[in-house]
Design an enzyme around this catalytic site. Structure first.
Site: not given
Length: 369
Positions: A239-241
């Protein structure tokens, strides 16, 4: 067409000690059970040395202590498994893209392509893309605007790389993977979900391999970062980050929620789930089917998956788990009653001593002793 390499050349390439016919031509690497003439196999574990008696291979990779059991030519090394991998790389005849560009591809005029780049059929390369030397992009790939791809990286068919993604040198991305799609970012306002723009990118280091149908989301503000030497299996969700430290290995089906930081040299077992916004330190091993709900700050092996067992036994275990709170309450009640009983016994004992006049006598003997 199969690659043919003489046994003496293989020995020189992997630093092995050759025993037997140096002129034998090797075309394939096989298991001990299925090896044929012209094949080379390997013996990793001494427990299987008896299989050498019926092995039809032309040569065997093994250690010195197993040499006397080998009836054919041999390559003697300290680590037979590592040597097998090196030989397999030399004999690998998997079809690879040549350094040419298919006319059916669409390449924007201001993209920059290095030397010996290979582009397959129906590839789309948008504006501002920088592709370094010896990069190969198989058929059906889509490379978004301003993507950078490092030297020697190989993209198999139907990989999608979104805008702004940076991929390092000598990476491999298997078919169907998507790099840089939007992260799952929303805010709820008056009962309605509002999309948060994902303004970061994905940054992938050198010598990274990503399996088929894996997705790596771009960051919301900061980048999603994959360190050097990371290997990610098929059908994983990053997922993001997220930040993954160098030389970490992630097996198939793993789900990593947003803003997780994973250290260096970790191993994440298949189908594990990692909760968002937590940190995992270096050299952590998480066994398969585990659910990581909080940060891990000490290196080691961690598990939470439930191993398979016969259905009836599992049903009993599940029923027991459902009753765990009532069982705990019963145990505490019993402990309280036992403590109360012993208290009564001790008090009663001293009362009896006092009533019978024995207490002063016992005290006298204890004092004298």
């Amino acid at each position: 067409m199969a690659v043919k390499i003489s046994l003496v050349d293989l020995a020189q390439n992997i630093g092995a000690e050759l025993h037997g016919d140096k002129n034998i031509l090797i075309t394939h690497v096989s298991s001990i059970k299925n090896a044929q003439v012209g094949h080379i196999t390997f013996l990793k574990n001494s427990r299987f040395r008896e299989q050498l008696k019926s092995c039809a291979a032309s040569a065997v990779i093994l250690s010195q202590d197993n040499l006397s059991f080998c009836r054919v030519s041999a390559l003697v090394v300290k680590n037979p498994y590592l040597a097998y991998v090196k030989v397999a790389q030399l004999l690998d005849s998997s079809p690879k893209l040549n350094a040419n560009i298919k006319s059916q591809s669409v390449i924007h005029s201001n993209s920059i392509l290095g030397k010996d780049v290979g582009i397959g059929y129906n590839v789309i390369i948008e504006s501002g893309v920088i592709i370094s030397d010896n990069v190969k992009i198989e058929s059906g790939c889509i490379i978004g605007k301003n993507v950078k791809i490092g030297i020697g990286t190989y993209l198999w068919s139907n990989v999608t790389v979104y805008h702004g993604v940076e991929i390092g040198e000598y990476c491999i991305i298997q078919s169907g993977s998507i790099i840089g799609s939007d992260g799952f970012g929303y805010i709820k306002n008056d009962g309605v979900w509002i999309k948060i723009p994902q303004l970061g990118k994905v940054s992938i280091g050198n010598n990274v391999e990503i399996g088929s149908c894996t997705t790596i989301d771009r960051g919301t503000l900061d980048d999603t970062c994959i360190g050097d030497g990371v290997i990610i299996d098929n059908q994983c969700q990053i997922a993001h980050n997220v930040a993954i430290g160098s030389h970490t290995a992630i097996a198939g089906g793993v789900i990593i929620a947003g803003s997780v930081v994973i250290g260096k040299s970790c191993m994440i077992g298949g189908a594990s789930v990692i909760n968002g916004h937590i940190r995992i330190c270096d050299k952590v091993t998480i066994t398969g089917m585990s659910m990581v709900m909080k940060s891990i700050t000490t290196s080691g092996i961690y598990s939470s998956g439930i191993p398979v067992q016969p259905n009836f036994a599992w049903r009993r275990t599940a029923a027991l788990v459902m009753r765990i709170h009532s069982i705990d309450k019963r145990i505490k009640d019993i402990e309280q009653k036992v403590n109360c009983f012993f208290y009564i016994v001790i008090v009663g004992f001293f009362i009896v001593l006092g009533l019978t006049g024995l207490f002063p006598l016992i005290y006298f003997f204890v004092k004298q002793g």
